[in-house]
Motif scaffolding. Structure first.
Motif, short mmCIF file in Angstrom:
data_model
loop_
_atom_site.label_atom_id
_atom_site.label_comp_id
_atom_site.label_asym_id
_atom_site.label_seq_id
_atom_site.Cartn_x
_atom_site.Cartn_y
_atom_site.Cartn_z
N LYS A 134 0.82 -1.21 0.00
CA LYS A 134 0.00 0.00 0.00
C LYS A 134 0.86 1.26 0.00
O LYS A 134 0.64 2.17 -0.81
N ILE A 135 1.84 1.29 0.87
CA ILE A 135 2.69 2.48 0.98
C ILE A 135 3.52 2.69 -0.28
O ILE A 135 3.69 3.83 -0.74
N ARG A 136 4.02 1.60 -0.87
CA ARG A 136 4.79 1.75 -2.11
C ARG A 136 3.93 2.38 -3.20
O ARG A 136 4.41 3.19 -4.00
N ARG A 163 11.29 -12.06 1.85
CA ARG A 163 11.70 -11.22 2.99
C ARG A 163 11.30 -9.77 2.79
O ARG A 163 10.98 -9.06 3.75
N GLY A 164 11.29 -9.33 1.54
CA GLY A 164 10.95 -7.93 1.26
C GLY A 164 9.55 -7.55 1.69
O GLY A 164 9.29 -6.39 2.04
N THR A 276 11.22 2.43 1.52
CA THR A 276 12.56 2.23 0.98
C THR A 276 12.94 0.74 1.01
O THR A 276 12.35 -0.05 1.76
N ARG A 277 13.90 0.37 0.20
CA ARG A 277 14.37 -1.01 0.15
C ARG A 277 15.44 -1.26 1.21
O ARG A 277 16.21 -0.36 1.54
N TRP A 278 15.49 -2.49 1.69
CA TRP A 278 16.53 -2.88 2.65
C TRP A 278 17.84 -3.15 1.93
O TRP A 278 17.86 -3.73 0.84
N ASN A 295 16.61 0.17 9.22
CA ASN A 295 15.94 -0.59 10.28
C ASN A 295 15.28 0.38 11.25
O ASN A 295 15.41 1.60 11.10
N THR A 296 14.61 -0.16 12.25
CA THR A 296 13.83 0.67 13.17
C THR A 296 14.70 1.66 13.93
O THR A 296 14.36 2.84 14.04
N LEU A 297 15.81 1.20 14.46
CA LEU A 297 16.68 2.09 15.24
C LEU A 297 17.28 3.20 14.37
O LEU A 297 17.28 4.37 14.77
#
Length: 344
Positions: A134-136, A163-164, A276-278, A295-297
């Protein structure tokens, strides 16, 4: 209609009614969700000055269709999400009940809050991939030529693998702990309204010409409340039989506001991660400055550094505004379907 007179519905029909009600409220509230995501986004940073400006700009540049970008993904996941929430909530309520405890005994608000928080974490298995797609889509600012939900999902699978789809699951789990505040606030508010009604009835009984006769009457001025509290639908229907629509919607609106306020700072973090992509930190070309939302941090530090605490609350206004119409539509559609099934 009293609880005693209410016709019992097939659980499958009740689940279907809840799913349709959820889809209806999602469709009504999605434009405000798009505005929320745009206000939180790093890609659209500085483009909008506020909720109203974002609404006008999207409508002008992308038309009504732009406000509904990304709606297909959460709509498709509604039934699965409801199933997981209903099942896990019941599991966590039963897990907290003492051995031999009757299921119709009112659980404490703490127990309800813990069950709600647990169901939110479990539900993130569905919430994370549906909201990521949805966000993408919502962040595709072009007024024309944007890909379909299927095309976006396929691109994620090809470039990031399975994983994405679960990118941002940590922040999603933490955010969805707010389900606990939602359920506890709704239950507590409904219980308060029911207590007020009980007190009014007691005062009415005592004001009768012969109060002793009334008090000795075996009939109970308070409606019987024997409900399986492990079932969200039974819980909802028990309150529907005792409270007015205004009271139910007030409880739903307040619950929605409290649920979001309790964990809202995790939502902008989640949005920036998922848009964004990891990139693997072990990659030789990886630079933290180039991937501040990996990541979250990292995302938390980046948002705070750029925008301060204000950035953690980006998109709050459209979120709280959305709580009112979505709850109204949920209750209205659910009652219309169940009422029609009962022949009312």
């Amino acid at each position: 209609m009293s609880s005693a007179d209410k016709q019992t519905l097939n659980p499958t029909l009740e689940f279907a009614a809840g799913t349709v009600a959820g889809m209806s409220s999602l469709f009504v509230g999605h434009p405000l969700d798009t505005i929320k995501v745009r206000l939180q986004s790093s890609q659209a940073s500085g483009k909008y000055t506020g909720t109203l400006n974002a609404f006008k700009t999207i409508l002008k540049e992308e038309r009504v269709r732009g406000l509904y970008k990304g709606v297909t993904s959460p709509l498709a996941g509604t039934a699965f999400l409801n199933g997981i929430v209903f099942a896990s909530y019941g599991f966590f309520i039963r897990a907290q009940q003492r051995s031999g405890q009757s299921p119709d005994k009112d659980p404490s608000l703490t127990q309800i809050g813990l069950a709600g928080a647990g169901s939110g974490v479990v539900a993130s298995i569905i919430t994370t991939p549906t909201e990521l797609v949805k966000i993408r889509q919502q962040m595709m600012l072009s007024p024309t030529g944007f890909p379909s939900t299927y095309q976006v999902a396929l691109t994620i699978f090809r470039t990031e693998g399975v994983r994405g789809f679960f990118r941002g699951i940590t922040s999603t789990c933490l955010r969805d702990l707010g389900y606990g505040w939602y359920f506890a606030t709704y239950e507590g508010t409904c219980r308060l309204f029911r207590w007020w009604r009980t007190r009014r009835k007691e005062r009415d009984y005592l004001s009768e010409p012969h109060p002793c006769k009334v008090l000795m009457d075996s009939s109970d001025p308070v409606p019987s409340h024997h409900v399986n509290h492990a079932s969200l639908i039974e819980e909802m229907e028990s309150f529907e039989s005792e409270l007015s629509w205004a009271e139910l919607m007030a409880a739903g609106g307040l619950a929605g506001i409290m649920g979001w306020l309790s964990t809202f700072p995790l939502d902008p973090i989640k949005s920036r991660i998922q848009e964004t992509r990891w990139v693997s930190p072990s990659s030789p070309k990886f630079k933290p400055s180039d991937h501040p939302y990996n990541n979250t941090l990292m995302a938390t530090r980046s948002i705070y550094k750029q925008l301060g605490w204000k950035g953690m609350w980006a998109g709050l206004a459209p979120t709280l505004i959305r709580a009112v119409p979505t709850n109204m539509v949920t209750f209205l559609v659910f009652e219309m379907i169940t009422g029609a099934a009962r022949g009312n």
